[in-house]
Design an enzyme around this catalytic site. Structure first.
Site, PDB file in Angstrom:
ATOM      1  N   CYS A  52       0.813  -1.228   0.000  1.00  0.00           N
ATOM      2  CA  CYS A  52       0.000   0.000   0.000  1.00  0.00           C
ATOM      3  C   CYS A  52       0.843   1.273   0.000  1.00  0.00           C
ATOM      4  O   CYS A  52       0.313   2.365   0.162  1.00  0.00           O
ATOM      5  CB  CYS A  52      -0.934   0.019   1.211  1.00  0.00           C
ATOM      6  N   HIS A  83     -12.689  11.930  -4.994  1.00  0.00           N
ATOM      7  CA  HIS A  83     -11.793  12.162  -6.121  1.00  0.00           C
ATOM      8  C   HIS A  83     -10.600  13.038  -5.756  1.00  0.00           C
ATOM      9  O   HIS A  83     -10.174  13.892  -6.531  1.00  0.00           O
ATOM     10  CB  HIS A  83     -12.558  12.716  -7.329  1.00  0.00           C
ATOM     11  N   GLU A 118     -13.203  -0.181   2.453  1.00  0.00           N
ATOM     12  CA  GLU A 118     -12.357   0.122   1.293  1.00  0.00           C
ATOM     13  C   GLU A 118     -12.890  -0.559   0.039  1.00  0.00           C
ATOM     14  O   GLU A 118     -12.365  -0.364  -1.041  1.00  0.00           O
ATOM     15  CB  GLU A 118     -10.922  -0.338   1.548  1.00  0.00           C
TER      16      GLU A 118
END
Length: 161
Positions: free
Chosen positions: A29, A73, A149
């Protein structure tokens, strides 16, 4: 007085956002990657007010949607992470992690007063914000938030009096 809970399922209530983040120095990650997050909420408290609500569903969803829109976003950047070295946060966010240099337009970033952009930290942030804002209007005892997630993978944080 009997305590009750209200539950909001984020996938059905459209409590979601898509964002990118990274977990510095994590094996998989550590690179910029994204998720389509879903936020589930439980609020526990005493029924009160004219309508006998624990909390009005609309109020809860409005708060969650406001936070989701701040994150949506964007590249989520935790300002208090000791592994991130910031060199600028004016119009262009410049930072370095483990020798990798990044330069991102400020409007594409969400600079967060957190130590991490993990699901755990995001769930804590949502829960703390909800608890603070709802407590001023309702007799609530706890707020539980799960930041997923993706479907089937999330972190839960509970805050209570």
């Amino acid at each position: 007085m009997v305590m009750m809970k209200i539950v909001i399922n984020g996938i059905h209530a459209n409590l979601r956002f898509s964002a990118a983040h990274m977990i510095p120095e994590h094996e998989s990650c550590g690179c910029i990657h994204g998720h389509s997050y879903i936020v589930d909420v439980k609020v526990e408290g005493k029924r009160s007010g004219k309508h006998g609500f624990v909390a009005d569903f609309k109020d809860v969803k409005d708060i969650v949607r406001r936070i989701c829109s701040e994150f949506d976003h964007k590249l989520l950047i935790p300002l208090r992470n000791p592994l991130i070295n910031f060199t600028s946060t004016t119009r262009t966010v410049k930072f370095e992690i483990a020798g990798k240099k990044y330069s991102i337009p400020e409007e594409d970033c969400c600079l967060m007063d957190l130590e991490s952009s993990s699901a755990e930290e995001l769930s804590r942030y949502f829960a703390a914000t909800l608890f603070k804002e709802l407590s001023s209007k309702y007799d609530i005892s706890s707020v539980e938030v799960c930041v997923n997630e993706g479907i089937g993978q999330g972190a839960i944080y509970t805050i209570s009096r």
